[in-house]
Design a protein around this motif. Sequence first.
Motif, short mmCIF file in Angstrom:
data_model
loop_
_atom_site.label_atom_id
_atom_site.label_comp_id
_atom_site.label_asym_id
_atom_site.label_seq_id
_atom_site.Cartn_x
_atom_site.Cartn_y
_atom_site.Cartn_z
N ARG A 109 0.83 -1.21 0.00
CA ARG A 109 0.00 0.00 0.00
C ARG A 109 0.86 1.26 0.00
O ARG A 109 0.39 2.35 0.32
CB ARG A 109 -0.93 0.00 1.22
N THR A 110 2.12 1.11 -0.38
CA THR A 110 3.06 2.24 -0.40
C THR A 110 3.62 2.38 -1.81
O THR A 110 4.05 1.40 -2.42
CB THR A 110 4.21 2.00 0.59
N PHE A 111 3.65 3.61 -2.31
CA PHE A 111 4.06 3.85 -3.69
C PHE A 111 5.05 5.02 -3.74
O PHE A 111 4.69 6.17 -3.48
CB PHE A 111 2.83 4.16 -4.56
N ASP A 112 6.29 4.69 -4.08
CA ASP A 112 7.31 5.71 -4.33
C ASP A 112 7.39 5.88 -5.84
O ASP A 112 7.89 4.99 -6.54
CB ASP A 112 8.65 5.29 -3.74
N VAL A 113 6.94 7.01 -6.34
CA VAL A 113 6.82 7.19 -7.79
C VAL A 113 8.06 7.83 -8.41
O VAL A 113 8.07 8.12 -9.61
CB VAL A 113 5.58 8.04 -8.13
N GLY A 114 9.12 8.05 -7.62
CA GLY A 114 10.30 8.73 -8.13
C GLY A 114 10.13 10.23 -8.06
O GLY A 114 9.13 10.75 -7.53
N ILE A 115 11.11 10.95 -8.58
CA ILE A 115 11.06 12.42 -8.50
C ILE A 115 10.06 12.91 -9.55
O ILE A 115 10.42 13.37 -10.63
CB ILE A 115 12.45 13.02 -8.71
N ALA A 116 8.80 12.78 -9.21
CA ALA A 116 7.73 13.05 -10.18
C ALA A 116 6.49 13.52 -9.43
O ALA A 116 5.48 12.81 -9.34
CB ALA A 116 7.44 11.79 -10.99
N GLU A 117 6.58 14.72 -8.88
CA GLU A 117 5.49 15.22 -8.04
C GLU A 117 4.19 15.40 -8.81
O GLU A 117 3.10 15.16 -8.26
CB GLU A 117 5.90 16.54 -7.38
N GLN A 118 4.28 15.83 -10.05
CA GLN A 118 3.05 15.98 -10.85
C GLN A 118 2.33 14.65 -10.94
O GLN A 118 1.12 14.56 -10.73
CB GLN A 118 3.40 16.50 -12.24
N HIS A 119 3.09 13.61 -11.28
CA HIS A 119 2.50 12.28 -11.38
C HIS A 119 1.98 11.81 -10.03
O HIS A 119 0.90 11.20 -9.95
CB HIS A 119 3.55 11.30 -11.92
N ALA A 120 2.72 12.10 -8.96
CA ALA A 120 2.31 11.66 -7.62
C ALA A 120 0.93 12.20 -7.28
O ALA A 120 0.07 11.48 -6.74
CB ALA A 120 3.33 12.11 -6.58
N VAL A 121 0.69 13.48 -7.60
CA VAL A 121 -0.59 14.10 -7.27
C VAL A 121 -1.73 13.48 -8.08
O VAL A 121 -2.77 13.09 -7.53
CB VAL A 121 -0.53 15.62 -7.50
N THR A 122 -1.54 13.35 -9.38
CA THR A 122 -2.62 12.82 -10.22
C THR A 122 -2.80 11.32 -10.01
O THR A 122 -3.92 10.80 -10.08
CB THR A 122 -2.36 13.14 -11.70
N PHE A 123 -1.72 10.60 -9.75
CA PHE A 123 -1.81 9.19 -9.37
C PHE A 123 -2.67 9.04 -8.12
O PHE A 123 -3.55 8.17 -8.03
CB PHE A 123 -0.40 8.66 -9.14
N SER A 124 -2.44 9.92 -7.15
CA SER A 124 -3.24 9.90 -5.92
C SER A 124 -4.70 10.22 -6.22
O SER A 124 -5.62 9.61 -5.66
CB SER A 124 -2.68 10.90 -4.90
N ALA A 125 -4.92 11.18 -7.13
CA ALA A 125 -6.28 11.53 -7.51
C ALA A 125 -7.00 10.34 -8.13
O ALA A 125 -8.18 10.07 -7.84
CB ALA A 125 -6.27 12.71 -8.48
N GLY A 126 -6.28 9.61 -8.98
CA GLY A 126 -6.87 8.43 -9.59
C GLY A 126 -7.26 7.39 -8.56
O GLY A 126 -8.33 6.77 -8.65
N MET A 127 -6.40 7.19 -7.56
CA MET A 127 -6.73 6.22 -6.51
C MET A 127 -7.94 6.68 -5.71
O MET A 127 -8.78 5.86 -5.31
CB MET A 127 -5.52 6.04 -5.59
N ALA A 128 -8.03 7.99 -5.49
CA ALA A 128 -9.16 8.51 -4.72
C ALA A 128 -10.48 8.28 -5.44
O ALA A 128 -11.51 8.06 -4.79
CB ALA A 128 -8.96 10.01 -4.45
N THR A 129 -10.49 8.31 -6.77
CA THR A 129 -11.74 8.08 -7.51
C THR A 129 -12.27 6.67 -7.28
O THR A 129 -13.47 6.42 -7.45
CB THR A 129 -11.56 8.29 -9.02
#
Length: 641
Positions: free
Chosen positions: A363-383
């Motif tokens: 349940r832990t996701f380190d997406v690399g130095i990619a804050e834009q992706h981290a935010v939208t990835f989180s948004a996708g999970m929230a949906t």
Amino acid sequence: MTNLPATPLLDTVRIPSDLKNIDDKQLPQLAEELRAEMIDAVSRTGGHLGAGLGVVELTIAIHKVFDTPHDRLIFDVGHQCYPHKILTGRRDRIRTLRQEDGLSGFTKRDESPYDPFGAAHSSTSISAGLGMAVASEMTGTRRNVISVIGDGAMSAGMAYEALNNAGALDARLIVILNDNDMSIAPPTGAMSAYLARMASGRTYMGFREAGKKLTAYLGKNIDRAITRAVEHARGYVTGGTMFEELGFYHIGPIDGHNLEHLLPVLRNVRDNGDGPVLIHVVTQKGKGYAPAEAAADKYHGVNKFDVITGAQAKAKPNAPSYTAVFGETLTQEGALDDKIVAVTAAMPSGTGVDKFAKAFPGRTFDVGIAEQHAVTFSAGMATEGMKPFCALYSTFLQRGYDQVVHDVAIQRLPVRFPIDRAGFVGADGATHAGSFDTAYLACLPGFVVMAAADEAELKHMVRTAAAYDEGPISFRYPRGEGVGVEMPERGQILEIGKGRIMREGTKVALLSFGTRLAECLLAAEDLEVAGLSTTVADARFAKPLDHELIRQLAQHHEVLITIEEGSVGGFGSHVLQFLSTEGLLDGGLKARSMVMPDIFMDHAAPATMYARAGLDRKGIVDTVFGALSTSRAKLDASRVL
């Protein structure tokens, strides 16, 4: 300074041009001396160690081959630049690294002409280098531009955007990919080095250009087919297919610690060809210092340490760090709710997410130095009903702001934003200060914006965020230790938009947002001694504001001061807007807003930074006296009379 390492060869190098006088065969000795000098300096000041140790030979080779500062050298992130600083006229100040009035821990344009671009966030070097290269071509200036990128910076999308644009523009840009984590491909020994030298040489590059001209006569489609076939074939040998597809001429991988390999390749690239070139160099983070080689993560950034043992000096904490409290609390809540997930951008230990990861790796996701992706990835999970905690430093969340607005806020998705390093960050200076998050989040409709006044409040806010499903919610907390309050067994769910009164008075009201609350309580003691009865309140929320609390403070006090460790436009601005709209300033209320000064403040000890900003106990008292148009002396005199 005692017990300095012996550096007879390094002593002859004041600026990079002095390297021209040193024979290539002596450069390995120079590398040993440079490495020893850096280790000694960082052991005394603390700072970033592993990345710089890994680029010692590479830094020497670049400055030896190229003509800096006429040729532009850009280090990505910047924390790998300590050897560069030693070689570029700053050796006499290297033991002031990250100290007040000392050298920056990153590249900085104001510091030296050898730093053509300031860098402290990652993945900017190719974009900046491309801009320099294109500008040089436009002005008819012949120069080489070298962008050194690595240490995870290639995980950010911005680097690939720049590569794509550079290939399309066919600009003269040299990108050195410093692969210090074996993340792409290891060097294959002598054969790899031979192929790199051959591929970068005049004969091969000339043959390649002649071949391209010949195939051009066969027609565009045939030309492209043949060219791609040749480059694919070469890619099987050299590993360069992806970069070639982006328009770069790829060389490597080569051993970044072998000067016999580095120097001829760099000279060939300098002397031959045009257009963008990418040199893939493999290095070892922490090279040459056994403790750093054995534990690259622990020696990425270090406190002062003993050179012999590698043991780092750490002050005994009086309270747990905010980061640790967050990590432990998130883990506690995660054990009770399997929908909670943690997302971070290459900072699992820096944000405390590593603690959650040990308990819940799936349940832990380190997406690399990619804050834009981290935010939208989180948004996708929230949906899909998950409860993502997107844990980022305040200064890094800035990089994903468009995604916060469009992918989270507009859709009212319940993404949780734990914001670490909020406020001043001491030795890391302006580039890492968490100055703006309250201002840039509290202006967004539907966002809940919290700040923890202490470590117990942080526990409450983690649980509150976990329970809140109405939309996005954030909570900020600073670097360093808590204030030593008693910790609850489990956090409480706070009522959204409600603050709390910490002490009551009748004349002055101090309304704190965040961890300046402790200083407000101390300032209140001083004000009481001076005869000014003082209320202290903890706002907890910048959005939604506690209108009832603010109205009460405004109507029953002569002075209302807001205090926050953030920029203008944040909590205080929202309070003043409310006071103005409600007409609460019409009755003569003296309202003042205390914020971080409107400057990028250089690195210094935290206490010094707070004093300069006026956000300490004394600054708060002085602000109250200023609002009353009096001074402590005048107030004492009036009391005597």
